[in-house]
Design an enzyme around this catalytic site. Structure first.
Site, PDB file in Angstrom:
ATOM      1  N   HIS A   1       0.956  -1.178  -0.064  1.00 58.59           N
ATOM      2  CA  HIS A   1       0.040  -0.120  -0.024  1.00 58.59           C
ATOM      3  C   HIS A   1       0.920   1.203   0.022  1.00 58.59           C
ATOM      4  O   HIS A   1       0.946   1.919  -0.998  1.00 58.59           O
ATOM      5  CB  HIS A   1      -0.811   0.046   1.104  1.00 58.59           C
ATOM      6  CG  HIS A   1      -1.697  -0.978   1.220  1.00 58.59           C
ATOM      7  ND1 HIS A   1      -2.741  -1.308   0.240  1.00 58.59           N
ATOM      8  CD2 HIS A   1      -2.103  -2.004   2.246  1.00 58.59           C
ATOM      9  CE1 HIS A   1      -3.657  -2.500   0.627  1.00 58.59           C
ATOM     10  NE2 HIS A   1      -3.077  -2.870   1.860  1.00 58.59           N
TER      11      HIS A   1
HETATM   12  O1  RIB Z   1      -5.510   0.498   3.657  1.00 61.02           O
HETATM   13  C1  RIB Z   1      -4.133   0.421   3.644  1.00 61.02           C
HETATM   14  C2  RIB Z   1      -3.826   1.675   4.315  1.00 61.02           C
HETATM   15  O2  RIB Z   1      -4.428   1.748   5.670  1.00 61.02           O
HETATM   16  C3  RIB Z   1      -2.375   1.894   4.603  1.00 61.02           C
HETATM   17  O3  RIB Z   1      -1.887   3.205   4.525  1.00 61.02           O
HETATM   18  C4  RIB Z   1      -2.004   1.050   5.649  1.00 61.02           C
HETATM   19  O4  RIB Z   1      -0.870   1.694   6.348  1.00 61.02           O
HETATM   20  C5  RIB Z   1      -3.160   1.374   6.617  1.00 61.02           C
HETATM   21  O5  RIB Z   1      -2.965   3.103   7.325  1.00 61.02           O
END
Ligand code: RIB
Ligand code: CA
Length: 311
Positions: free
Chosen positions: A244
């Site tokens: 992510h």
């Molecule tokens: O959905 C993924 C996001 O949510 C990423 O930024 C992870 O670190 C959480 O914060």
């Protein structure tokens, strides 16, 4: 002719993937992380602020100031994500007390100060957690929007839907009102959503490849990714963790390995099943760009090249 490194402000909620993102940003000679602001998100603010300073110290960047921002979302009840990051928020590395203290001042005030002092459209900002800090800064000083030339956020989902509810991605779900303020500010924004991050996962063979690279950074990143995989697999039917937050920095380093479309993103803030959902309307010229695909092999090659250069 060598171009000077891109000055960068990163707002984050470390978080295993935030930590990997910071590592990549610190290793790249093309980026100059000027300041980090932290927000409550994956774990409470006290921990996201400690974890950010831990990564700075482990990467030899204790000189990068870390400013604690908002301890809770704007309106909704706080939610956290220890299931995917561990109680510490940074499962996979040994916890220690960072030598560098928090920088004096509030993260929101620091965003306002730095952006207010900047030239128009000169600043690049990454948001990899709930958008509370930038939203608060925009409410307090709307004129700072014109100073951000490029905002890169890990947020939302469209084709994929959600990861914390069927419709909502965690960063937006954790503070939908803040996300709505940020997306409504008219800032040129590149959105790395679940639509693309779910196609770039730290599969075991990717982690094994990192472990073959010499040096403490490769081992630390592999340990973080392996921990993230263990937690993701437990809750998401054996799937490996998506990259992510690292996608925001890799996008800045190698935009050519991604595809994106111009659009306008809005957020569902009314209570109900779709609370925190992002809606994507195609446009001719933005102001947002929704990343639709990535070359996963090229993505990991960017990371491996940086790690090899440190070996
Ligand atoms: O959905 C993924 C996001 O949510 C990423 O930024 C992870 O670190 C959480 O914060
Ligand atoms: Ca995050």
């Amino acid at each position: 002719m060598t171009t000077s490194p891109l000055p960068l402000i990163i707002d984050c909620d470390p978080g295993i993937d935030d930590a990997v993102m910071l590592m990549i940003a610190f290793m790249s000679p093309k980026l100059d992380v000027r300041a980090i602001t932290t927000v409550a998100g994956n774990v409470p603010l006290r921990l996201t602020s400690r974890n950010a300073r831990m990564i700075c110290e482990r990467m030899g960047r204790s000189g990068v100031p870390v400013y604690a921002g908002c301890p809770r979302p704007m309106l909704r009840k706080p939610v956290t994500a220890e299931d995917f990051h561990g109680e510490s928020g940074i499962e996979g590395i040994e916890i220690f007390a960072p030598k560098a203290p928090l920088a004096p001042g509030h993260g929101v005030g620091e965003l306002i100060a730095r952006l207010s002092a900047a030239a128009p459209a000169s600043q690049t900002v990454i948001l990899s957690g709930p958008m509370t800090n930038l939203a608060a800064a925009l409410v307090m000083a709307p004129e700072i929007a014109s100073k951000i030339g490029h905002l890169v956020v890990m947020a939302g989902g469209d084709r994929i839907g959600g990861n914390i509810t069927p419709f909502a991605e965690f960063n937006v779900f954790a503070d939908p009102h803040a996300a709505a303020i940020v997306f409504d500010a008219g800032i040129r924004t590149t959105v790395l959503s679940l639509d693309v991050t779910h196609t770039v996962r730290s599969e075991p063979e990717r982690v094994a490849s990192l472990r073959k690279i010499a040096g403490p950074e490769a081992e630390m990143m592999a340990d973080l990714l392996a921990a993230g995989n263990r937690l993701e697999a437990r809750w998401k039917n054996g799937q490996m963790a998506p990259m992510h937050d690292p996608s925001t920095v890799v996008y800045l380093l190698a935009p050519e390995i991604f595809e994106a479309k111009p659009c306008r993103v809005s957020v569902v803030t009314r209570p109900g099943a779709e609370f925190g959902r992002t809606k994507v309307k195609d446009t001719k010229r933005g102001p947002h760009h929704w990343v639709t695909s990535a070359d996963a092999d090229a993505f990991f090659a960017v990371i491996e090249d940086l790690l090899k250069a440190r070996a």
